[in-house]
Design a protein around this motif. Structure first.
Motif, PDB file in Angstrom:
ATOM      1  N   ASP A  57      -5.404   0.140  -3.255  1.00  0.00           N
ATOM      2  CA  ASP A  57      -4.643   0.409  -4.293  1.00  0.00           C
ATOM      3  C   ASP A  57      -4.505  -1.103  -5.224  1.00  0.00           C
ATOM      4  O   ASP A  57      -4.519  -2.308  -4.824  1.00  0.00           O
ATOM      5  CB  ASP A  57      -2.828   0.394  -3.258  1.00  0.00           C
ATOM      6  CG  ASP A  57      -2.531   1.562  -2.627  1.00  0.00           C
ATOM      7  OD1 ASP A  57      -3.421   2.644  -2.736  1.00  0.00           O
ATOM      8  OD2 ASP A  57      -1.529   1.300  -1.984  1.00  0.00           O
ATOM      9  N   ALA A  60      -6.520  -0.270   1.646  1.00  0.00           N
ATOM     10  CA  ALA A  60      -5.773   0.745   0.772  1.00  0.00           C
ATOM     11  C   ALA A  60      -6.309   0.962  -0.027  1.00  0.00           C
ATOM     12  O   ALA A  60      -6.330   2.459  -0.408  1.00  0.00           O
ATOM     13  CB  ALA A  60      -4.793   0.139   0.546  1.00  0.00           C
ATOM     14  N   ALA A  68       1.202  -0.712   0.268  1.00  0.00           N
ATOM     15  CA  ALA A  68      -0.335  -0.014   0.110  1.00  0.00           C
ATOM     16  C   ALA A  68       0.800   1.053  -0.041  1.00  0.00           C
ATOM     17  O   ALA A  68       0.803   1.538   0.957  1.00  0.00           O
ATOM     18  CB  ALA A  68      -0.624  -0.012   1.131  1.00  0.00           C
ATOM     19  N   SER A  82      -0.296   3.887  -1.642  1.00  0.00           N
ATOM     20  CA  SER A  82      -0.170   5.272  -1.164  1.00  0.00           C
ATOM     21  C   SER A  82      -0.254   6.066   0.560  1.00  0.00           C
ATOM     22  O   SER A  82      -0.943   6.775   0.491  1.00  0.00           O
ATOM     23  CB  SER A  82      -0.941   5.281  -1.975  1.00  0.00           C
ATOM     24  OG  SER A  82      -2.790   3.965  -1.012  1.00  0.00           O
ATOM     25  N   ARG A 120      -3.292   7.896   4.589  1.00  0.00           N
ATOM     26  CA  ARG A 120      -4.079   8.260   3.174  1.00  0.00           C
ATOM     27  C   ARG A 120      -3.941   9.998   2.904  1.00  0.00           C
ATOM     28  O   ARG A 120      -3.262  10.461   4.232  1.00  0.00           O
ATOM     29  CB  ARG A 120      -5.207   8.858   2.761  1.00  0.00           C
ATOM     30  CG  ARG A 120      -6.168   7.224   2.691  1.00  0.00           C
ATOM     31  CD  ARG A 120      -7.028   7.472   1.944  1.00  0.00           C
ATOM     32  NE  ARG A 120      -8.620   5.801   2.162  1.00  0.00           N
ATOM     33  CZ  ARG A 120      -8.367   5.415   1.772  1.00  0.00           C
ATOM     34  NH1 ARG A 120      -7.400   4.798   0.743  1.00  0.00           N
ATOM     35  NH2 ARG A 120      -8.454   3.923   2.190  1.00  0.00           N
ATOM     36  N   GLU A 121      -3.299  10.684   2.230  1.00  0.00           N
ATOM     37  CA  GLU A 121      -3.071  11.999   2.003  1.00  0.00           C
ATOM     38  C   GLU A 121      -3.214  12.882   2.543  1.00  0.00           C
ATOM     39  O   GLU A 121      -2.223  14.119   3.318  1.00  0.00           O
ATOM     40  CB  GLU A 121      -2.697  12.557   0.281  1.00  0.00           C
ATOM     41  CG  GLU A 121      -1.709  11.523  -0.319  1.00  0.00           C
ATOM     42  CD  GLU A 121      -1.349  12.582  -1.729  1.00  0.00           C
ATOM     43  OE1 GLU A 121      -1.808  13.467  -1.945  1.00  0.00           O
ATOM     44  OE2 GLU A 121      -1.261  12.311  -2.473  1.00  0.00           O
ATOM     45  N   ARG A 157       1.079   6.956   4.066  1.00  0.00           N
ATOM     46  CA  ARG A 157       2.032   7.445   4.928  1.00  0.00           C
ATOM     47  C   ARG A 157       2.190   6.883   5.683  1.00  0.00           C
ATOM     48  O   ARG A 157       1.266   7.122   6.555  1.00  0.00           O
ATOM     49  CB  ARG A 157       2.155   8.944   4.731  1.00  0.00           C
ATOM     50  CG  ARG A 157       2.322   9.268   2.935  1.00  0.00           C
ATOM     51  CD  ARG A 157       2.901  10.530   2.601  1.00  0.00           C
ATOM     52  NE  ARG A 157       1.849  11.706   3.865  1.00  0.00           N
ATOM     53  CZ  ARG A 157       1.278  12.729   4.105  1.00  0.00           C
ATOM     54  NH1 ARG A 157       0.828  13.494   3.168  1.00  0.00           N
ATOM     55  NH2 ARG A 157       1.018  13.341   5.282  1.00  0.00           N
TER      56      ARG A 157
END
Length: 146
Positions: free
Chosen positions: A146, A144, A67, A69, A83-84, A71
Motif C-alpha cells: 500500500d 500489502a 494496510a 486495502s 486482498r479483495e 480485509r
C-alpha cells in the motif's frame, strides 16, 4: 409507443433502474460479507488467551491503519487479512492453538516482503509495545504494498 404500453424511453429507464438495483444488491452482499468476515476475525481474537488477545488486537489495529486495502477474515481459525480476491496476505497464529511458546505474525506468498534470495515470512511476537507496533506496522505496510 410499444405494444407493452411503455415508450422506448420508459423501457430504457426501467432497464437502467434494474441495473442500478443489481449493483446495489451486489454491493450490499459484499458489505455484508466483509462485515461478517470482520466479525469472525474479532471473535477469533476474543477467543484467545489473555496474553494473546492484546497482541492480536494490536495486529488488527496495525493492519487497519497501515494496510487498509486488506480485509479482515479468518483463515484456518486465525485472524487474517486478505486482498479483495480473498487470499490471505497476513495472519496471526496464536501460540496456544498449537501449544507453542509464542504467537506468530505470518505472511503468505502474496506479501511483498521479497529481499534478495531469502527473507523471513513469520515473526515471533510475545508482547505489545511501541517498538513492536512500529516494526510490525512497517512490515504490514510493505507486505500489502500500500
Amino acid at each position: 409507443m410499444a405494444d407493452d404500453g411503455f415508450t422506448k424511453e420508459e423501457r430504457a429507464a426501467m432497464k437502467q433502474r434494474a441495473a442500478e438495483l443489481r449493483v446495489e444488491a451486489k454491493r450490499q452482499k459484499l458489505a455484508d460479507k466483509a462485515a461478517a468476515e470482520e466479525a469472525d476475525a474479532l471473535a477469533a481474537i476474543a477467543a484467545m488467551t489473555e496474553v494473546e488477545q492484546p497482541i492480536a488486537q494490536m495486529v488488527h489495529e496495525i493492519v487497519a491503519e497501515h494496510a487498509p486495502s486488506l480485509r479482515p477474515k479468518t483463515w484456518y481459525g486465525f485472524p487474517a487479512y486478505a486482498r479483495e480476491d480473498g487470499k490471505a496476505v497476513v495472519f496471526f497464529q496464536p501460540g496456544a492453538k498449537f501449544g507453542t511458546r509464542y504467537s506468530t505474525l505470518g505472511f503468505q506468498d502474496g506479501a511483498q516482503l521479497d529481499d534478495g534470495v531469502m527473507w523471513p515470512t513469520a515473526y515471533a511476537v510475545t508482547g505489545v509495545d511501541d517498538a513492536t507496533r512500529a516494526s510490525l506496522g512497517a512490515l504490514v505496510r510493505r507486505a500489502a504494498g500500500d
